[in-house]
Structures are given as structure tokens and as C-alpha cells.
Design an enzyme around this catalytic site. Structure first.
Site, mmCIF file in Angstrom:
data_model
loop_
_atom_site.group_PDB
_atom_site.id
_atom_site.type_symbol
_atom_site.label_atom_id
_atom_site.label_comp_id
_atom_site.label_asym_id
_atom_site.label_seq_id
_atom_site.Cartn_x
_atom_site.Cartn_y
_atom_site.Cartn_z
ATOM 1 N N ARG A 1 -15.488 1.433 -0.792
ATOM 2 C CA ARG A 1 -15.164 0.123 -0.206
ATOM 3 C C ARG A 1 -15.185 0.248 1.307
ATOM 4 O O ARG A 1 -14.616 1.198 1.860
ATOM 5 C CB ARG A 1 -13.783 -0.342 -0.662
ATOM 6 C CG ARG A 1 -13.452 -1.695 -0.054
ATOM 7 C CD ARG A 1 -12.175 -2.256 -0.580
ATOM 8 N NE ARG A 1 -11.022 -1.544 -0.063
ATOM 9 C CZ ARG A 1 -9.785 -1.835 -0.411
ATOM 10 N NH1 ARG A 1 -9.545 -2.777 -1.294
ATOM 11 N NH2 ARG A 1 -8.774 -1.171 0.099
ATOM 12 N N HIS B 1 0.818 -1.212 0.000
ATOM 13 C CA HIS B 1 0.000 0.000 0.000
ATOM 14 C C HIS B 1 0.847 1.255 0.000
ATOM 15 O O HIS B 1 0.441 2.288 -0.496
ATOM 16 C CB HIS B 1 -1.010 -0.040 1.142
ATOM 17 C CG HIS B 1 -2.119 -0.995 0.838
ATOM 18 N ND1 HIS B 1 -2.069 -2.307 1.196
ATOM 19 C CD2 HIS B 1 -3.249 -0.825 0.109
ATOM 20 C CE1 HIS B 1 -3.146 -2.914 0.738
ATOM 21 N NE2 HIS B 1 -3.878 -2.051 0.073
ATOM 22 N N GLU C 1 -10.947 -11.237 -4.342
ATOM 23 C CA GLU C 1 -9.503 -11.097 -4.128
ATOM 24 C C GLU C 1 -8.917 -12.241 -3.311
ATOM 25 O O GLU C 1 -7.731 -12.273 -3.050
ATOM 26 C CB GLU C 1 -9.174 -9.741 -3.495
ATOM 27 C CG GLU C 1 -9.951 -9.406 -2.255
ATOM 28 C CD GLU C 1 -9.640 -8.000 -1.726
ATOM 29 O OE1 GLU C 1 -8.654 -7.386 -2.165
ATOM 30 O OE2 GLU C 1 -10.379 -7.533 -0.854
ATOM 31 N N CYS D 1 -9.950 -3.680 -10.058
ATOM 32 C CA CYS D 1 -9.506 -2.458 -9.372
ATOM 33 C C CYS D 1 -8.122 -2.628 -8.753
ATOM 34 O O CYS D 1 -7.623 -1.739 -8.086
ATOM 35 C CB CYS D 1 -10.519 -2.022 -8.325
ATOM 36 S SG CYS D 1 -10.739 -3.212 -7.000
ATOM 37 N N ARG E 1 -10.714 3.758 -1.139
ATOM 38 C CA ARG E 1 -10.149 2.959 -0.040
ATOM 39 C C ARG E 1 -10.382 3.704 1.278
ATOM 40 O O ARG E 1 -9.529 4.477 1.722
ATOM 41 C CB ARG E 1 -8.641 2.760 -0.257
ATOM 42 C CG ARG E 1 -8.270 1.825 -1.395
ATOM 43 C CD ARG E 1 -6.757 1.622 -1.424
ATOM 44 N NE ARG E 1 -6.370 0.466 -2.208
ATOM 45 C CZ ARG E 1 -5.915 0.528 -3.458
ATOM 46 N NH1 ARG E 1 -5.786 1.691 -4.061
ATOM 47 N NH2 ARG E 1 -5.562 -0.580 -4.094
ATOM 48 N N ASN F 1 -4.399 -7.354 -6.610
ATOM 49 C CA ASN F 1 -3.225 -7.272 -5.722
ATOM 50 C C ASN F 1 -3.265 -8.407 -4.700
ATOM 51 O O ASN F 1 -2.273 -9.113 -4.487
ATOM 52 C CB ASN F 1 -3.199 -5.936 -4.976
ATOM 53 C CG ASN F 1 -3.263 -4.762 -5.915
ATOM 54 O OD1 ASN F 1 -2.903 -4.897 -7.081
ATOM 55 N ND2 ASN F 1 -3.735 -3.631 -5.433
ATOM 56 N N ASP F 2 -4.419 -8.543 -4.071
ATOM 57 C CA ASP F 2 -4.533 -9.617 -3.080
ATOM 58 C C ASP F 2 -4.737 -10.971 -3.731
ATOM 59 O O ASP F 2 -4.241 -11.983 -3.231
ATOM 60 C CB ASP F 2 -5.669 -9.315 -2.102
ATOM 61 C CG ASP F 2 -5.226 -8.326 -1.045
ATOM 62 O OD1 ASP F 2 -4.126 -8.527 -0.499
ATOM 63 O OD2 ASP F 2 -5.944 -7.352 -0.787
ATOM 64 N N ARG G 1 2.706 -9.501 -0.345
ATOM 65 C CA ARG G 1 2.912 -8.401 -1.285
ATOM 66 C C ARG G 1 3.828 -7.303 -0.763
ATOM 67 O O ARG G 1 4.252 -6.427 -1.507
ATOM 68 C CB ARG G 1 1.556 -7.816 -1.737
ATOM 69 C CG ARG G 1 0.695 -7.311 -0.618
ATOM 70 C CD ARG G 1 -0.754 -7.108 -1.062
ATOM 71 N NE ARG G 1 -1.030 -5.761 -1.518
ATOM 72 C CZ ARG G 1 -2.246 -5.243 -1.627
ATOM 73 N NH1 ARG G 1 -3.310 -5.973 -1.325
ATOM 74 N NH2 ARG G 1 -2.426 -4.024 -2.037
HETATM 75 C C1 PEP Z 1 -6.549 -5.417 -4.421
HETATM 76 O O1 PEP Z 1 -6.301 -6.221 -3.523
HETATM 77 O O2 PEP Z 1 -6.302 -5.627 -5.623
HETATM 78 C C2 PEP Z 1 -7.175 -4.123 -4.102
HETATM 79 C C3 PEP Z 1 -7.570 -3.299 -5.040
HETATM 80 O O3 PEP Z 1 -7.286 -3.781 -2.792
HETATM 81 P P1 PEP Z 1 -6.044 -3.293 -1.909
HETATM 82 O O4 PEP Z 1 -4.882 -3.048 -2.820
HETATM 83 O O5 PEP Z 1 -6.474 -2.057 -1.204
HETATM 84 O O6 PEP Z 1 -5.834 -4.444 -0.984
HETATM 85 MG MG MG Z 2 -7.169 -5.984 -1.585
#
Ligand code: PEP
Ligand code: MG
Length: 576
Positions: A345, A201, A443, A514, A308, A466-467, A477
């Protein structure tokens, strides 16, 4: 001597500037520049803070003397050391120099010099002297506290350049996402950290700030010295320390080229995102704060695909925002988009976005722990507060609610029950609220594999790549030591993404991506070929992705995309 360090390229562009080293625990002190005519006042603040601390310590010493010296001999000796450190010329002169020459504010000057002196302590042979570093830190902490009691009226927004007009690059062991937000309107032109991965993040916020950044540079904060001249190449993931004049010229050129490219892209800002074969593509923005709607609109985003909200909860000592504060933030985002949809979210704290009262290192596997919707369901009063605030904001425009990390049907049922309860509570109060569509983030691999189940219970889905990648490949990550294995093009990841898009289309439900994959221009054609028509990303990525969209013909991409997904080595096909 010139040397080069390598890390993860996380935020594009080139920054050239002087290194500012900040200890992780102290990045939250105020960083701003003072005007030359304010130097004397700032030095005065420092002097008064020192006098206050000296008085404090003297008082403590006297108290000890009254209590009987024997019992407190050790403590008295320690206070003696603290008094000596306070008078230490090296510390004092250094701090003064930062204020005089660089025009740093007092707190910043103090922490900058702390880094310099602390390193010298670290290098000492004598273990007794080495341990004095902790005392030095305590003394600086006391000084910072004294300065806080005497706040400076000068903490105004400042340009991203030092007194000599040179930009500054922040070098730290680690920066939390909340620290990064701190620098939103700050003074730094680039970031370098020892730890972190591409989709941490911290990296995501750096990208949203449009500040070149390289993370995961292992021991950058040890090898780079305060005030070193550095080049941050956010495209290649390289940091060059003490560059030669030739390198400076080369990177200066690259920097200007980047600016020209960005400038050129603004020409397509008002062009509708339609492919060559007439497919309309929705390009949405990911935001962290209500005011981010401005840059989103500036690049022609047609809505917010991911707000977020956890950033409203962070950096406030664990104190949660109440309903009014949240309502105000969500309403501002909704109004800021002038009738365009906003997907809010629900709070996703945990893992690399800890609340102060909920620290990452409390649990062995925070990414697998009480995170996102799990935390919300464990704290129903907090969750209801957020849901009420969102429902009320929905009276001001189009709002979607997005639930992070769902994996179980029981969670889905509880979410719907709590939404109903939030509405009831608002009804009882006679409060005004609006309709919302409710969506799930896909995710967790389990949710992707069982996506049909979730599609039955939600109005739309959004793929959090991402997750999804983190959990599918078992790669933390934020862990730079496994960052090379974090692969959006792994056949398993592509299959999960492709099947999820296909299932949503079969069910006739909207689907978007996203995660960071949506803003990666090298993946736009592939996602279009897989049938994706809605992408949500940082505002900074919208125009580069739109350029790809305008050049694509989805009819020609369909069969190719399926080939890529079925391939053993998708990256090779993508490169063709
Ligand atoms: C993701 O996990 O792809 C996502 C958009 O949420 P975050 O990056 O805030 O975990
Ligand atoms: Mg996520």
C-alpha cells in the site's frame, strides 16, 4: 488495595507484570535490561552524565555573571534550581534503585524516577513548588542528552522480564504507532494506555506484536503507580491493579489456557483454508515491516494483503526514506514471501499516523485532512520515489500496488499518470522493474457507494473497514470517548461492505477485506456468507480465522448473511 480499570480490549491474552510508567514524550528512550555485572558501569554512566550537566549549568551561570547579574537574575535563579534538582537525593536515590534492583538501563531508570517525582510535584499545594515539575523535566532532558552523547554498548535485545524475572507492563497516557514499533523487540509483556480505540493504529500494532493490550483506560497512567503489580486482560479490556492472590491464580490459569489454545491451533497451519463445501479461501497477512513476512509465513499466510508502508516513514524525525531504502525494504518483503504475492500500500500518513513534520494536532480534523493518497498527490516527488521503488521491487516477485483512501476520479487519473511517469523515469535510467496490478482501498463511504466507477479503473479492490466504519459512522477511531459507537455491525456499515463485495463480483474483479473485520472470528461466517473469499489480517489472527473457515459451509451461510444485512439489529442475529 486492589482496583479494576476498564478500557477497550485491543490485543488478546493476559499479561501479569509490574507497571512501568512512561511519559508519552519519553517512551522513545532506550528500554533494556543490563546484566548484574554491568550495574557499576551503568551507575558510572549516570554519574558522568550528571557531572556533564552540572558543568554545563555552571558554565552558563558564569556567562551570566559576566554579562551583568541584574539583567539575568531570574535566569540565574532558575539555573540554581536546576542545580539543586540535580543534587536532589530523592531523584538520585530512586534512579540508583531502578538500576540496582531492577537492572534498568540508565535512561530508563531516569525516566522511571522522573514519573515518580513528577507526581509528587503535581500533588503539592504550593503553586510555586508545583511548577517546579517543568524544571525537573528539563533537568532530566539534559541528563538524557548527556547520556546520549555517551551511548551504552549494552543496548542488546532483552527478555520480556525484569531483574526479578517478573514481566513488565508499559503504562502510558498515549503511545504513537511509531512508539509501538519501537517495542517490537522490546521488554514489555503488556500495554495499557489512557487514550485510543480498538482500531487505532497503536492498537493494530499491539495486536501484530501479540502483546495483550487495553487502550482507552482514561486515567490509567494517573491511577497506576510505578512498579504496581497489574493484570492486563486483553480479552475483556480490563486492568486489575494490585490483584489478590486469588485473582493472580485465576488469571495465571487463564494465561496458560490461552497458550494451550494457541498451541492447538498450530496443528491447522498447513491445512488448506477450504470450506466444507469446497470453497478455497485466501488468508493473507497485514504487515508493517519487511521482517513481518516471517511470522506471516509461520502461520501459513498465502501472501501479504496489506503492507502498511508508512511505518518505514515514521519515527525518523520527518526525514523521508529515499528510493534505495524503500526499494530495499519492498524487495526484502517480496523475497521474504518466496513467490507469494505482496500487496504494497502506498504511504498512508496523516490522522493517527503523523510524520513528525506533519503532526496530528496541526489540523482540526486530521482524519478528514491531507491523509493517505491526498498527501501523496500533494507531494508528487515523494510519491514518484515510492512508486519507482515499488516497481523495481516488482522485478523480484508478484507485487500489487494498493492506493489508500481514494474517493475521486481525479485522484484515480493522477495515480495512473504518475505510475506511467515513474515507469518512464525508470526506462530513462535503464532500471529493471516488473509488472504490478493496481488496486484501490475502499474505505471512504463515497468510494463504497460509487464502487462500480472505481472497479472500472483498478485491477482489484480491498475494503478498509477500519476507516470505512470511522467515516460512515462519523466516529474518530482513536477517540475513546466515542469508542462504544464504533460498530462494524451497524446496518449501514454492513450494507456498504455487502454491496462492495457484490459489485466486485459482478465486475469479475478480486475483492478482499484488509481492515480489522477480516481478522475478527465472530465475523468470518458473515463475510463468507456475503461472498468474500479473500481476507487479510495480522498473522496472529490467521489460524483462528482458518478454524472458522474449515467449519463453514458457504451454501448455508448465503441466505442467512443477507438476513443479517437486512436486519435492524444484525448483532442479535449474529449471536444466534
Ligand atoms: C482500514 O482502514 O481498514 C485499513 C486497513 O487501513 P488502516 O487501518 O491502515 O487505515
Ligand atoms: Mg485505512
Amino acid at each position: 488495595m486492589t482496583f479494576t480499570l476498564h478500557g477497550q480490549a485491543v490485543s488478546r491474552g493476559v499479561a501479569i507484570g509490574r507497571a512501568v510508567l512512561a511519559a508519552a514524550s519519553r517512551v522513545d528512550v532506550a528500554h533494556y535490561f543490563i546484566a548484574p555485572q554491568q550495574v557499576a558501569d551503568e551507575l558510572g554512566r549516570l554519574r558522568r552524565a550528571r557531572d556533564t550537566v552540572v558543568e554545563e549549568i555552571e558554565r552558563l551561570r558564569q556567562g551570566l555573571a559576566h554579562d551583568g547579574v541584574e539583567a539575568h537574575a531570574e535566569l540565574a535563579a532558575l539555573l540554581e534550581v536546576h542545580l539543586m534538582l540535580l543534587q536532589d537525593e530523592h531523584l538520585q536515590d530512586g534512579v540508583k534503585q531502578w538500576v540496582l534492583e531492577r537492572h534498568y538501563n540508565a535512561e530508563w531508570a531516569l525516566t522511571a524516577q522522573l514519573e515518580v517525582v513528577a507526581r509528587q510535584f503535581d500533588e503539592m499545594e504550593d503553586p510555586y513548588l508545583r511548577e517546579r515539575r517543568a524544571d525537573l523535566e528539563q533537568v532530566v532532558e539534559r541528563l538524557l542528552r548527556a547520556l546520549r552523547g555517551e551511548s551504552s554498548p549494552l543496548a542488546a535485545a532483552a527478555p520480556a522480564a525484569g531483574a526479578g524475572g517478573e514481566p513488565l507492563v508499559l503504562v502510558a497516557h498515549d503511545l504513537s504507532p511509531a512508539d509501538m514499533l519501537h517495542f517490537k523487540h522490546g521488554v514489555f509483556a503488556g500495554f495499557v494506555t489512557d487514550v485510543g480505540g480498538r482500531t487505532s493504529h497503536t492498537a493494530i500494532v499491539a495486536r501484530s506484536l501479540e502483546i495483550p493490550a487495553v487502550v482507552g483506560v482514561r486515567n490509567a497512567s494517573q491511577l497506576i503507580q510505578q512498579d504496581d503489580l497489574v493484570i492486563v486482560d486483553g480479552d475483556a479490556g480490563v486492568v486489575i491493579v494490585d490483584p489478590s492472590p486469588m485473582m493472580l491464580a485465576e488469571y495465571g490459569y487463564k494465561q496458560r489456557q490461552g497458550e494451550v489454545e494457541r498451541e492447538k491451533l498450530t496443528r491447522i497451519k498447513n491445512t488448506p483454508a477450504v470450506t466444507l463445501d469446497g470453497q478455497r479461501i485466501e488468508l493473507l497477512a497485514n504487515i508493517e515491516l519487511p521482517e513481518d513476512t516471517l511470522p506471516a509465513l509461520a502461520v501459513g499466510a498465502v501472501g501479504v494483503g496489506l503492507f502498511r508502508t508508512e511505518f518505514l516513514f515514521m519515527g525518523r524525525g520527518g526525514k523521508l526514506p529515499d528510493e534505495e531504502e524503500q526499494y530495499d525494504a519492498y524487495r526484502r518483503a517480496v523475497e521474504g514471501m518466496h513467490g507469494l504475492p505482496v500487496t504494497i500500500r502506498t504511504v498512508d500518513v496523516g490522522a493517527d499516523k503523523p510524520l513528525e513534520a506533519h503532526r496530528r494536532d496541526d489540523h482540526l480534523n486530521p482524519a478528514l485532512g491531507l491523509r493517505a493518497i491526498r498527501w501523496s498527490l500533494a507531494e508528487p516527488a515523494m510519491f514518484l520515489t515510492q512508486l519507482r521503488a515499488i516497481l523495481r521491487a516488482a522485478a523480484h516477485g508478484k507485487v500489487n500496488v494498493l492506493i489508500p483512501m481514494v474517493a475521486h476520479l481525479s485522484e484515480v487519473r493522477q495515480v495512473h499518470a504518475l505510475l506511467a511517469k515513474a515507469r518512464e523515469q525508470l526506462d530513462r535510467r535503464g532500471a529493471v522493474y516488473g509488472p504490478v496490478r493496481v488496486g484501490a482501498m475502499i474505505e471512504v463511504p463515497a468510494a463504497a457507494l460509487a464502487v462500480r466507477l472505481f472497479l472500472r479503473h483498478f485491477d482489484f479492490i480491498s475494503i478498509g473497514t477500519n476507516d470505512l466504519i470511522q467515516y460512515a459512522l462519523a466516529i474518530d477511531r482513536v477517540d475513546e470517548s466515542v469508542a462504544h459507537l464504533y460498530d462494524p455491525l451497524h446496518p449501514a456499515v454492513l450494507r456498504l461492505v455487502a454491496d462492495t463485495i457484490a459489485a466486485a463480483q459482478e465486475a469479475g474483479k478480486p475483492v478482499s477485506v484488509c481492515g480489522e473485520m477480516a481478522g475478527d472470528v465472530t465475523l468470518t461466517r458473515l463475510l463468507l456468507g456475503l461472498g468474500l473469499r479473500s481476507f487479510s489480517m495480522h498473522p496472529t489472527q490467521i489460524l483462528p480465522v482458518k478454524q472458522q473457515v474449515l467449519r463453514s459451509d458457504t451454501r448455508k451461510l448465503r441466505a442467512w448473511a443477507q438476513q443479517v444485512v437486512a436486519s435492524d439489529e444484525p448483532a442479535l442475529l449474529l449471536a444466534d
